[in-house]
Design an enzyme around this catalytic site. Structure first.
Site, PDB file in Angstrom:
ATOM      1  CE  LYS A  81       0.145   0.164   4.999  1.00 51.91           C
ATOM      2  NZ  LYS A  81      -1.029  -0.698   6.132  1.00 51.91           N
ATOM      3  CE1 TYR A 127      13.548  31.065   5.707  1.00 49.89           C
ATOM      4  CE2 TYR A 127      14.477  29.384   5.473  1.00 49.89           C
ATOM      5  CZ  TYR A 127      13.750  30.587   4.956  1.00 49.89           C
ATOM      6  OH  TYR A 127      13.669  30.551   3.880  1.00 49.89           O
TER       7      TYR A 127
HETATM    8  C1  LIG Z   1      -0.309  -1.948   6.946  1.00 48.90           C
HETATM    9  C2  LIG Z   1      -1.048  -2.870   7.700  1.00 48.90           C
HETATM   10  C3  LIG Z   1       0.224  -4.239   7.784  1.00 48.90           C
HETATM   11  C4  LIG Z   1       1.108  -3.997   7.448  1.00 48.90           C
HETATM   12  O1  LIG Z   1       1.427  -3.259   8.700  1.00 48.90           O
HETATM   13  P1  LIG Z   1       3.422  -3.648   8.474  1.00 48.90           P
HETATM   14  O2  LIG Z   1       3.417  -3.434  10.107  1.00 48.90           O
HETATM   15  O3  LIG Z   1       4.187  -2.151   7.748  1.00 48.90           O
HETATM   16  O4  LIG Z   1       3.768  -4.758   8.713  1.00 48.90           O
HETATM   17  C5  LIG Z   1      -0.050  -5.174   8.319  1.00 48.90           C
HETATM   18  N1  LIG Z   1      -1.854  -5.099   8.314  1.00 48.90           N
HETATM   19  C6  LIG Z   1      -2.843  -4.512   8.067  1.00 48.90           C
HETATM   20  C7  LIG Z   1      -4.521  -4.338   7.486  1.00 48.90           C
HETATM   21  C8  LIG Z   1      -1.932  -3.314   7.020  1.00 48.90           C
HETATM   22  O5  LIG Z   1      -3.361  -1.752   7.238  1.00 48.90           O
END
Ligand SMILES: *Cc1c(COP(=O)(O)O)cnc(C)c1O
Length: 367
Positions: A35, A256
């Site tokens: 994702k 800054y």
């Molecule tokens: C993003 C996600 C994962 C992966 O999580 P990580 O901490 O990056 O391993 C697993 N399950 C779900 C439902 C997620 O949304």
């Protein structure tokens, strides 16, 4: 000379980390979580690099799955939040996707829809994260309804997500596991529970499937690293160069607001990277960077296109010297994105997903 800032993506390291996830859980299958543009690493490139290894991929939404299908990725793709409206089911079916079902309205939509071929469903149970999913006492009814609807949801799995799998303290994780155990047993359901930290450190949570995400990209999500997490390799190197150098007497403010003042006669390097590239503006003075393979630190507030580092103790550094904001320097020295994140009061996830499109990605290794 082009602006030197680049995100180098090591696809061999990605494959190494995936194989590590698999070897830690030999009785599970690992769905590679891609994702958010593969946590900022490039959805299609990462999917292609893992195509021979991962039996399935996971994304957050239909739009991300469509990108994978358009790129010719044929493996199953799981929608971790399922559909956002009923009208998406047609595309879910046409693209051969799998989906999480976390709410009654999604069950209704699925039962009302008449797919020509079954849509595999991962029924999401809220075992304690209190974000998505059916309460354990309500999950069984949802499961039975889906199970009784032939063609709609063969290949039913139970899915749940941990809130604290990264912590040394196992108290809440065990509570979540406890809430799932009897339900899973009654339903005889294949389980999908483990995220990266649980894949790395909680073998008791390994199920038919695991869902490693951030570990695939080489970030260690554990509060306390373990032997497995130390074997992760960084996938992204955010690399730039020194574009200007100034020598300043003691007592001069830099950047800054003059947040940092030279404590001694100092040599300051200006780096082409800033918050307009996604480098976190919350980085404090002292945030580590590698210059010419040597550790030094940010000195002064991060600007939009530039940041400043202390070169006083790196006399060999000059205009053109390599700067690694995180990842692996040319000489092999590693600066972990997790360490940088701690100095930005954040987590690796936000730094990695926050690298903006104006930073070119350059891919190495398997492609
Ligand atoms: C993003 C996600 C994962 C992966 O999580 P990580 O901490 O990056 O391993 C697993 N399950 C779900 C439902 C997620 O949304």
């Amino acid at each position: 000379m082009a602006r030197p800032l680049i995100a180098d993506i090591d696809l061999d390291a990605l494959r190494h980390n995936y194989l590590l996830a698999r070897s830690l859980a030999p009785d599970s299958q690992a769905v590679a979580v891609l994702k958010a543009d593969a946590y900022g690493h490039g959805l299609v490139a990462c999917a292609r690099a893992l195509a021979g290894l991962a039996p399935a991929f996971a994304v957050a939404c239909l739009e991300e799955a469509e990108v994978l299908r358009e790129a010719g990725i044929t493996a199953p793709v799981v929608l971790l939040e399922g559909i956002f409206e009923a009208s998406e089911l047609e595309r879910v079916e046409a693209l051969g996707l799998w989906m999480a079902v976390h709410s009654d309205w999604q069950v209704e939509a699925l039962l009302a829809y008449r797919p020509a071929r079954p849509i595999p469903v991962w029924l999401k149970v809220d075992s304690g994260m209190h974000r998505l999913g059916f309460a354990p006492e309500r999950a069984e009814a949802a499961w039975q309804r889906l199970a009784a609807a032939p063609g709609h949801a063969c290949d039913l799995h139970l899915m749940s997500h941990f809130a604290t799998a990264d912590l040394v303290d196992r108290h809440y994780l065990e509570r979540q596991m406890g809430r799932l155990a009897s339900l899973a047993e009654r339903l005889g359901a294949p389980l999908c529970l483990a995220n990266s930290p649980a894949t790395l450190a909680c073998p008791e949570a390994h199920g038919a499937w695991n869902r490693p995400g951030v570990m695939l990209y080489g970030s260690d999500p554990l509060e306390a690293a373990n032997a497995a997490s130390r074997r992760l390799l960084p996938v992204m190197t955010l690399r730039s160069a020194i574009i200007a150098v100034r020598d300043l007497p003691a007592g001069e403010p830099v950047g800054y607001g003059g947040r940092w003042t030279t404590p001694r006669p100092s040599r300051i390097g200006v780096v082409a990277a800033g918050y307009g590239d996604g480098y976190d503006r919350h980085a404090v003075d002292g945030t580590p960077v590698l210059v010419a393979g040597r550790r030094t630190a940010i000195a002064g507030k991060v600007s939009m296109d530039m940041l400043t580092v202390d070169l006083t103790d790196i006399p060999e550094a000059d205009i053109g010297s390599e700067v690694v904001l995180w990842g692996r320097a040319a000489g092999g020295e590693v600066l972990s994105v997790d360490e940088v994140a701690r100095h930005c009061d954040t987590i690796s996830y936000t730094l990695l997903t926050g690298v903006l499109p104006r930073v070119p990605r350059r891919y190495h290794g398997h492609s």
